[in-house]
Scaffold this motif. Sequence first.
Motif, PDB file in Angstrom:
ATOM      1  N   THR A 137     -19.596 -32.971  25.403  1.00 15.83           N
ATOM      2  CA  THR A 137     -20.515 -33.951  24.858  1.00 15.83           C
ATOM      3  C   THR A 137     -21.876 -33.282  24.639  1.00 15.83           C
ATOM      4  N   ARG A 175     -18.509 -36.880  17.866  1.00 15.18           N
ATOM      5  CA  ARG A 175     -18.892 -37.516  19.132  1.00 15.18           C
ATOM      6  C   ARG A 175     -17.647 -37.829  19.940  1.00 15.18           C
ATOM      7  N   ARG A 176     -17.633 -37.384  21.182  1.00 14.34           N
ATOM      8  CA  ARG A 176     -16.449 -37.533  22.017  1.00 14.34           C
ATOM      9  C   ARG A 176     -16.749 -38.232  23.343  1.00 14.34           C
ATOM     10  N   ASP A 177     -17.872 -38.925  23.419  1.00 17.38           N
ATOM     11  CA  ASP A 177     -18.107 -39.679  24.637  1.00 17.38           C
ATOM     12  C   ASP A 177     -17.258 -40.951  24.602  1.00 17.38           C
ATOM     13  N   ALA A 178     -17.314 -41.731  25.669  1.00 19.26           N
ATOM     14  CA  ALA A 178     -16.386 -42.852  25.826  1.00 19.26           C
ATOM     15  C   ALA A 178     -16.515 -43.906  24.734  1.00 19.26           C
ATOM     16  N   PHE A 179     -17.702 -44.024  24.124  1.00 22.64           N
ATOM     17  CA  PHE A 179     -17.903 -45.075  23.130  1.00 22.64           C
ATOM     18  C   PHE A 179     -17.181 -44.779  21.820  1.00 22.64           C
ATOM     19  N   TYR A 180     -17.166 -43.510  21.392  1.00 24.35           N
ATOM     20  CA  TYR A 180     -16.625 -43.150  20.080  1.00 24.35           C
ATOM     21  C   TYR A 180     -15.108 -42.994  20.144  1.00 24.35           C
ATOM     22  N   LYS A 181     -14.409 -43.711  19.291  1.00 23.03           N
ATOM     23  CA  LYS A 181     -12.945 -43.682  19.255  1.00 23.03           C
ATOM     24  C   LYS A 181     -12.418 -42.778  18.149  1.00 23.03           C
TER      25      LYS A 181
END
Length: 309
Positions: free
Chosen positions: A32, A280-286
Amino acid sequence: MPRLHALAALLAAALVLPLAAAEPDATPAPRTTQQVLDASGPSDWRTPDPDRTLYMDLEAGRVVIELAPAFAPEHVANILVLAREGFWDGTSVYRSHDNFVVQFGDADADDPAKARPFGNAKTQLPAEFERSAQGLAFHTLPDRDGWAPEVGFADGFPAGREGADGQAWMAHCYGALGAGRNLEADSSIGAELYVVTGQSPRQLDRNITLVGRVIRGMDLLAAIPRGPEPMGIYEKPAQRTPIRAITLAATLPEAQRERIEVLRTDTATFDAFVESRRNRRDAFYKRPSGHVDLCNIAIPTRTPDEGED
């Protein structure tokens, strides 16, 4: 018996295959943005040169501006003269155009009886909309751009270019500092300045001289109340935002200078930072986008020994 041995061998092979397939992937997991910054080292950061850094002091706080002599050397030289001689001290932000810019300088510049003298600053400069890309270290982004054949970062500023042998220019990204002008291309001297506070007006690229960018304090400029349509110029002097002073950092004792570091734009860490913004690979981005616009890459700053801002 031979058939039993053969069957045992096949069963053994069948047991081995799933174990081999279950071995963990040796490819490291994508990082991230915060992980990239947390893993950065001292050499990934730089301290702005005090000889090309301005402090703009408002009642609400300080705005830190880094100038770009690699792109607009004559304008920057003139701005340094104006700053050293206190030209902007006691002036104001007299324009705040919604989703566009804030502009500051001498609000009475068009009135010969009230206009401030320019002191030792030059009153005529050439337009510096672009420069030769030759000799300019250019860190290219991987994605296409609708405003330039190539985009990336040069000397720490977002920029476009027409290849290594063509022209290069700064981009009108959020926080860009430009020199206001009239209709004539060479009618700016750096006394009237603006900062982009809205959606990046890239149509202005190569049409106005850009002289730097804000590296800290954009929240102060973005919070300035908007002026009336159509241009955002305040109708009453009392509506303006006073500027206490604009000071060259190098003229202050070192102990009084802002402690600030900027992420370098020519390193492997910066490449990893860009990739973390592209996907973006944090939890929000699918769903990672696989693309990032030049002006969507906000260059991080931090206070030394205190981590990221």
